[in-house]
Design a protein around this motif. Structure first.
Motif, PDB file in Angstrom:
ATOM      1  N   UNK A 148       0.829  -1.208   0.000  1.00  0.00           N
ATOM      2  CA  UNK A 148       0.000   0.000   0.000  1.00  0.00           C
ATOM      3  C   UNK A 148       0.866   1.262   0.000  1.00  0.00           C
ATOM      4  N   UNK A 149       2.039   1.180  -0.626  1.00  0.00           N
ATOM      5  CA  UNK A 149       2.885   2.352  -0.857  1.00  0.00           C
ATOM      6  C   UNK A 149       2.826   2.653  -2.350  1.00  0.00           C
ATOM      7  N   UNK A 150       2.320   3.821  -2.700  1.00  0.00           N
ATOM      8  CA  UNK A 150       2.033   4.154  -4.090  1.00  0.00           C
ATOM      9  C   UNK A 150       2.931   5.300  -4.541  1.00  0.00           C
ATOM     10  N   UNK A 151       3.213   5.301  -5.840  1.00  0.00           N
ATOM     11  CA  UNK A 151       4.000   6.373  -6.445  1.00  0.00           C
ATOM     12  C   UNK A 151       3.125   7.132  -7.435  1.00  0.00           C
ATOM     13  N   UNK A 152       3.569   8.335  -7.780  1.00  0.00           N
ATOM     14  CA  UNK A 152       2.791   9.189  -8.690  1.00  0.00           C
ATOM     15  C   UNK A 152       3.143   8.866 -10.137  1.00  0.00           C
ATOM     16  N   UNK A 153       2.912   7.610 -10.525  1.00  0.00           N
ATOM     17  CA  UNK A 153       3.187   7.211 -11.910  1.00  0.00           C
ATOM     18  C   UNK A 153       2.012   7.551 -12.812  1.00  0.00           C
ATOM     19  N   UNK A 154       0.803   7.432 -12.263  1.00  0.00           N
ATOM     20  CA  UNK A 154      -0.391   7.639 -13.053  1.00  0.00           C
ATOM     21  C   UNK A 154      -0.833   9.082 -12.904  1.00  0.00           C
ATOM     22  N   UNK A 155      -0.672   9.877 -13.923  1.00  0.00           N
ATOM     23  CA  UNK A 155      -1.071  11.277 -13.866  1.00  0.00           C
ATOM     24  C   UNK A 155      -2.552  11.474 -14.164  1.00  0.00           C
ATOM     25  N   UNK A 156      -3.215  10.442 -14.676  1.00  0.00           N
ATOM     26  CA  UNK A 156      -4.614  10.598 -15.033  1.00  0.00           C
ATOM     27  C   UNK A 156      -5.479  10.821 -13.806  1.00  0.00           C
ATOM     28  N   UNK A 157      -5.046  10.281 -12.664  1.00  0.00           N
ATOM     29  CA  UNK A 157      -5.863  10.399 -11.465  1.00  0.00           C
ATOM     30  C   UNK A 157      -5.821  11.804 -10.885  1.00  0.00           C
ATOM     31  N   UNK A 158      -4.828  12.614 -11.285  1.00  0.00           N
ATOM     32  CA  UNK A 158      -4.684  13.946 -10.714  1.00  0.00           C
ATOM     33  C   UNK A 158      -4.960  15.050 -11.727  1.00  0.00           C
ATOM     34  N   UNK A 159      -5.605  14.711 -12.860  1.00  0.00           N
ATOM     35  CA  UNK A 159      -5.883  15.723 -13.870  1.00  0.00           C
ATOM     36  C   UNK A 159      -6.934  16.711 -13.405  1.00  0.00           C
ATOM     37  N   UNK A 160      -7.829  16.292 -12.519  1.00  0.00           N
ATOM     38  CA  UNK A 160      -8.870  17.183 -12.051  1.00  0.00           C
ATOM     39  C   UNK A 160      -8.380  18.118 -10.953  1.00  0.00           C
ATOM     40  N   UNK A 161      -7.139  17.990 -10.526  1.00  0.00           N
ATOM     41  CA  UNK A 161      -6.596  18.854  -9.492  1.00  0.00           C
ATOM     42  C   UNK A 161      -5.869  20.042 -10.148  1.00  0.00           C
ATOM     43  N   UNK A 162      -5.786  21.110  -9.438  1.00  0.00           N
ATOM     44  CA  UNK A 162      -5.064  22.266  -9.948  1.00  0.00           C
ATOM     45  C   UNK A 162      -3.576  22.004  -9.917  1.00  0.00           C
ATOM     46  N   UNK A 163      -2.858  22.760 -10.751  1.00  0.00           N
ATOM     47  CA  UNK A 163      -1.414  22.541 -10.831  1.00  0.00           C
ATOM     48  C   UNK A 163      -0.727  22.898  -9.524  1.00  0.00           C
ATOM     49  N   UNK A 164      -1.256  23.899  -8.815  1.00  0.00           N
ATOM     50  CA  UNK A 164      -0.626  24.274  -7.556  1.00  0.00           C
ATOM     51  C   UNK A 164      -0.770  23.183  -6.521  1.00  0.00           C
ATOM     52  N   UNK A 165      -1.941  22.554  -6.470  1.00  0.00           N
ATOM     53  CA  UNK A 165      -2.141  21.478  -5.497  1.00  0.00           C
ATOM     54  C   UNK A 165      -1.307  20.265  -5.848  1.00  0.00           C
ATOM     55  N   UNK A 166      -1.100  20.021  -7.136  1.00  0.00           N
ATOM     56  CA  UNK A 166      -0.280  18.880  -7.541  1.00  0.00           C
ATOM     57  C   UNK A 166       1.176  19.098  -7.141  1.00  0.00           C
ATOM     58  N   UNK A 167       1.628  20.354  -7.214  1.00  0.00           N
ATOM     59  CA  UNK A 167       3.015  20.621  -6.845  1.00  0.00           C
ATOM     60  C   UNK A 167       3.240  20.426  -5.352  1.00  0.00           C
ATOM     61  N   UNK A 168       2.194  20.685  -4.562  1.00  0.00           N
ATOM     62  CA  UNK A 168       2.345  20.569  -3.125  1.00  0.00           C
ATOM     63  C   UNK A 168       2.269  19.121  -2.658  1.00  0.00           C
ATOM     64  N   UNK A 169       1.686  18.250  -3.469  1.00  0.00           N
ATOM     65  CA  UNK A 169       1.513  16.868  -3.042  1.00  0.00           C
ATOM     66  C   UNK A 169       2.824  16.102  -3.175  1.00  0.00           C
ATOM     67  N   UNK A 170       3.074  15.165  -2.273  1.00  0.00           N
ATOM     68  CA  UNK A 170       4.290  14.356  -2.392  1.00  0.00           C
ATOM     69  C   UNK A 170       4.183  13.389  -3.562  1.00  0.00           C
ATOM     70  N   UNK A 171       5.303  12.833  -3.940  1.00  0.00           N
ATOM     71  CA  UNK A 171       5.337  11.908  -5.066  1.00  0.00           C
ATOM     72  C   UNK A 171       4.977  10.486  -4.650  1.00  0.00           C
ATOM     73  N   UNK A 172       4.874  10.220  -3.395  1.00  0.00           N
ATOM     74  CA  UNK A 172       4.471   8.899  -2.914  1.00  0.00           C
ATOM     75  C   UNK A 172       3.329   9.047  -1.920  1.00  0.00           C
ATOM     76  N   UNK A 173       2.461   8.056  -1.913  1.00  0.00           N
ATOM     77  CA  UNK A 173       1.356   7.992  -0.964  1.00  0.00           C
ATOM     78  C   UNK A 173       1.400   6.629  -0.290  1.00  0.00           C
ATOM     79  N   UNK A 174       1.007   6.591   0.942  1.00  0.00           N
ATOM     80  CA  UNK A 174       0.969   5.315   1.668  1.00  0.00           C
ATOM     81  C   UNK A 174      -0.218   5.320   2.611  1.00  0.00           C
ATOM     82  N   UNK A 175      -0.741   4.150   2.854  1.00  0.00           N
ATOM     83  CA  UNK A 175      -1.839   3.979   3.799  1.00  0.00           C
ATOM     84  C   UNK A 175      -1.549   2.716   4.603  1.00  0.00           C
TER      85      UNK A 175
END
Length: 285
Positions: A148-175
């Motif tokens: 459950x450790x994910x990387x930002x490989x898929x950009x399609x999931x973040x297309x609905x987000x603004x560019x500023x919010x995407x820059x602030x998000x880390x490149x990995x997500x984990x749960x």
């Protein structure tokens, strides 16, 4: 008069006067600004909670479908195809969990734990069921969290987000699956193993019930060490776990004592009949 209702204090004022008093409140005041910010924060948190509930529901549905698919492993001519198909389904579930992890960026997970807990429990049940079919052992919570450790490989999931919010998000997500969710998922796994035992016998597999009996006994012994010191939900699952173990041990007893008498194609019917009798004796629906 006697027996009548007493008027409240503010009822002595005309309705129009109360409305005028409300309109005279200064909107830009510091108090109103603070309450508006509280309202915005609560609405944002509530909307996020509802989104997490929907994602948890999708995770639960897809995990259940994976479990139903894995039950075909014993009867399928080629079990590797079932395992590969189940891996594809679990990957789809993990993509949903990735969305949950993105929603929880910068948040305390335990504030939203009630929203996502049912989905995580079902995912643990599906993953542990697949792992048992592959290795005949129990997957650890550390190994589940590694998946459950994910990387930002898929950009399609973040297309609905603004560019500023995407820059602030880390490149990995984990749960991380909490220990309680892991224990509850493993407790639900025992019911699926009991069904696997019955279906295995119906397909003529005599060795699997004895393996499952020993495996379930070890899980039951581990849960008894927790006892009443653990969470309330875990103690509730202990009774169901004990019932699953009793049904598997009853199947092994029938195989050992009467296995040579009963034809293999009739063993599953005998087990299902005895299972119904056990449920009736103990008042289960």
């Amino acid at each position: 008069g006697s027996g009548g209702f007493r008027k409240r204090k503010h009822d002595n004022f005309p309705h129009g006067q109360r409305r005028e008093e409300k309109e005279n409140v200064d909107p830009p005041s510091a108090l109103m600004t603070s309450f508006k910010s509280f309202q915005l924060e609560l609405d944002t948190r509530h909307d996020k909670y509802e989104r997490l509930v929907k994602l948890s529901r999708d995770i639960t549905i897809e995990s259940k479908r994976t479990i139903f698919l894995l039950h075909r492993f014993t009867s399928a001519p080629n079990g590797e195809e079932i395992l590969s198909e189940s891996e594809v389904k679990l990957d789809a579930v993990r993509r949903k969990i990735k969305q949950v992890a993105q929603e929880l960026i910068g948040e305390d997970m335990y504030q939203f734990h009630r929203a996502i807990s049912p989905g995580l429990q079902e995912y643990v049940e599906a993953v542990s069921f697949q792992y048992f079919i592959k290795t005949r052992s129990l997957i650890s919570v550390e190994e589940i969290n590694k998946q459950l450790i994910f990387t930002a490989e898929d950009r399609e999931e973040t297309t609905n987000m603004t560019s500023s919010s995407c820059d602030k998000q880390p490149h990995t997500w984990s749960l991380k699956v909490t220990p309680v969710d892991y224990l509850l998922g493993v407790a639900d796994l025992t019911g699926e193993l009991m069904r696997l035992c019955i279906s295995s016998v119906g397909n003529g597999d005599i060795d699997t019930p004895f393996e499952l009996s020993q495996f379930l006994r070890q899980i039951y012994d581990g849960f008894t060490f927790i006892g009443n010191t653990g969470p309330y939900e875990v103690s509730k699952k202990l009774y169901t776990l004990k019932q699953s173990l009793a049904k598997v041990e009853n199947a092994c007893y029938t195989l050992k004592v009467r296995g040579s008498e009963i034809p293999k194609h009739m063993l599953a019917d005998v087990f299902s009949t005895k299972t119904e009798l056990i449920d009736q004796e103990e008042g289960l629906p």
